[in-house]
Design a protein around this motif. Sequence first.
Motif, PDB file in Angstrom:
ATOM      1  N   ARG A   9       0.832  -1.202   0.000  1.00 63.32           N
ATOM      2  CA  ARG A   9       0.000   0.000   0.000  1.00 63.32           C
ATOM      3  C   ARG A   9       0.866   1.252   0.000  1.00 63.32           C
ATOM      4  O   ARG A   9       1.997   1.238   0.502  1.00 63.32           O
ATOM      5  N   PRO A  10       0.342   2.328  -0.587  1.00 65.73           N
ATOM      6  CA  PRO A  10       1.088   3.592  -0.611  1.00 65.73           C
ATOM      7  C   PRO A  10       1.396   4.059   0.804  1.00 65.73           C
ATOM      8  O   PRO A  10       0.630   3.810   1.737  1.00 65.73           O
ATOM      9  N   VAL A  11       2.508   4.770   0.946  1.00 68.44           N
ATOM     10  CA  VAL A  11       2.853   5.301   2.259  1.00 68.44           C
ATOM     11  C   VAL A  11       1.882   6.409   2.654  1.00 68.44           C
ATOM     12  O   VAL A  11       1.349   7.109   1.802  1.00 68.44           O
ATOM     13  N   THR A  12       1.687   6.520   3.954  1.00 75.73           N
ATOM     14  CA  THR A  12       0.920   7.619   4.541  1.00 75.73           C
ATOM     15  C   THR A  12       1.793   8.273   5.597  1.00 75.73           C
ATOM     16  O   THR A  12       2.824   7.716   6.006  1.00 75.73           O
ATOM     17  N   ALA A  13       1.384   9.426   6.080  1.00 71.92           N
ATOM     18  CA  ALA A  13       2.156  10.135   7.102  1.00 71.92           C
ATOM     19  C   ALA A  13       2.373   9.262   8.335  1.00 71.92           C
ATOM     20  O   ALA A  13       3.402   9.375   9.005  1.00 71.92           O
ATOM     21  N   ALA A  14       1.452   8.363   8.622  1.00 72.09           N
ATOM     22  CA  ALA A  14       1.559   7.502   9.797  1.00 72.09           C
ATOM     23  C   ALA A  14       2.615   6.409   9.634  1.00 72.09           C
ATOM     24  O   ALA A  14       2.954   5.729  10.607  1.00 72.09           O
ATOM     25  N   ASP A  15       3.175   6.249   8.431  1.00 68.03           N
ATOM     26  CA  ASP A  15       4.113   5.158   8.145  1.00 68.03           C
ATOM     27  C   ASP A  15       5.585   5.525   8.326  1.00 68.03           C
ATOM     28  O   ASP A  15       6.453   4.697   8.059  1.00 68.03           O
ATOM     29  N   HIS A  16       5.883   6.717   8.764  1.00 68.87           N
ATOM     30  CA  HIS A  16       7.284   7.147   8.835  1.00 68.87           C
ATOM     31  C   HIS A  16       8.133   6.197   9.667  1.00 68.87           C
ATOM     32  O   HIS A  16       9.250   5.836   9.262  1.00 68.87           O
ATOM     33  N   ALA A  17       7.641   5.774  10.814  1.00 69.16           N
ATOM     34  CA  ALA A  17       8.430   4.890  11.694  1.00 69.16           C
ATOM     35  C   ALA A  17       8.670   3.525  11.057  1.00 69.16           C
ATOM     36  O   ALA A  17       9.647   2.848  11.396  1.00 69.16           O
ATOM     37  N   ALA A  18       7.825   3.106  10.142  1.00 69.67           N
ATOM     38  CA  ALA A  18       8.024   1.844   9.425  1.00 69.67           C
ATOM     39  C   ALA A  18       8.935   2.045   8.218  1.00 69.67           C
ATOM     40  O   ALA A  18       9.757   1.186   7.897  1.00 69.67           O
ATOM     41  N   TRP A  19       8.801   3.183   7.551  1.00 71.30           N
ATOM     42  CA  TRP A  19       9.580   3.480   6.351  1.00 71.30           C
ATOM     43  C   TRP A  19      11.053   3.730   6.669  1.00 71.30           C
ATOM     44  O   TRP A  19      11.942   3.215   5.979  1.00 71.30           O
ATOM     45  N   LEU A  20      11.331   4.518   7.701  1.00 68.58           N
ATOM     46  CA  LEU A  20      12.690   4.969   7.964  1.00 68.58           C
ATOM     47  C   LEU A  20      13.693   3.826   8.160  1.00 68.58           C
ATOM     48  O   LEU A  20      14.767   3.853   7.545  1.00 68.58           O
ATOM     49  N   PRO A  21      13.394   2.788   8.948  1.00 68.44           N
ATOM     50  CA  PRO A  21      14.386   1.702   9.070  1.00 68.44           C
ATOM     51  C   PRO A  21      14.634   0.974   7.748  1.00 68.44           C
ATOM     52  O   PRO A  21      15.766   0.557   7.469  1.00 68.44           O
ATOM     53  N   LEU A  22      13.610   0.823   6.926  1.00 73.42           N
ATOM     54  CA  LEU A  22      13.801   0.194   5.616  1.00 73.42           C
ATOM     55  C   LEU A  22      14.652   1.088   4.717  1.00 73.42           C
ATOM     56  O   LEU A  22      15.549   0.614   4.004  1.00 73.42           O
TER      57      LEU A  22
END
Length: 150
Positions: A9-22
């Motif tokens: 699914r497309p990223v949302t503002a709530a996904d930063h903590a999941a996106w950053l380590p990747l």
Amino acid sequence: MSRTALAIRPVTAADHAAWLPLWQAYLSFYRSELPEATSAITWQRLLAADEPTHAALAWQGERAVGLVQWIFHRSNWSVEDACYLQDLFVAEELRGTGVGRRLIEQVYAAAQAAGSRRVHWLTHESNATAMQLYQRIAERAGFVQYRKSL
């Protein structure tokens, strides 16, 4: 892959903590470092509706296990915008399980929906695992990249 279904699914503002380590793992994979400010601006651009850059995460349950980021751009070779798949990363323990293919297919679908007629990307010549997938789902164009940092 485990029995937990994979969702892209497309990223949302709530996904930063999941996106950053990747994102950081992706940079580490290529032995690269970016200033924190660059990563922060990249994140802002991924969320901005008026930017040509987009991202999606692969989720296995509540855990993000992969990311893909792409950019639409003009081409002198077609009327339609082209789509550059800039970044693709899958958690090491899930490589070879179909996550990468699903993320690329997400970009194919987004590009087609946007009217693009071509998706293209680069990989490092040492990334043999990724190239095994790429050779099954795309054409190798044969071009050699040159660049100069300014």
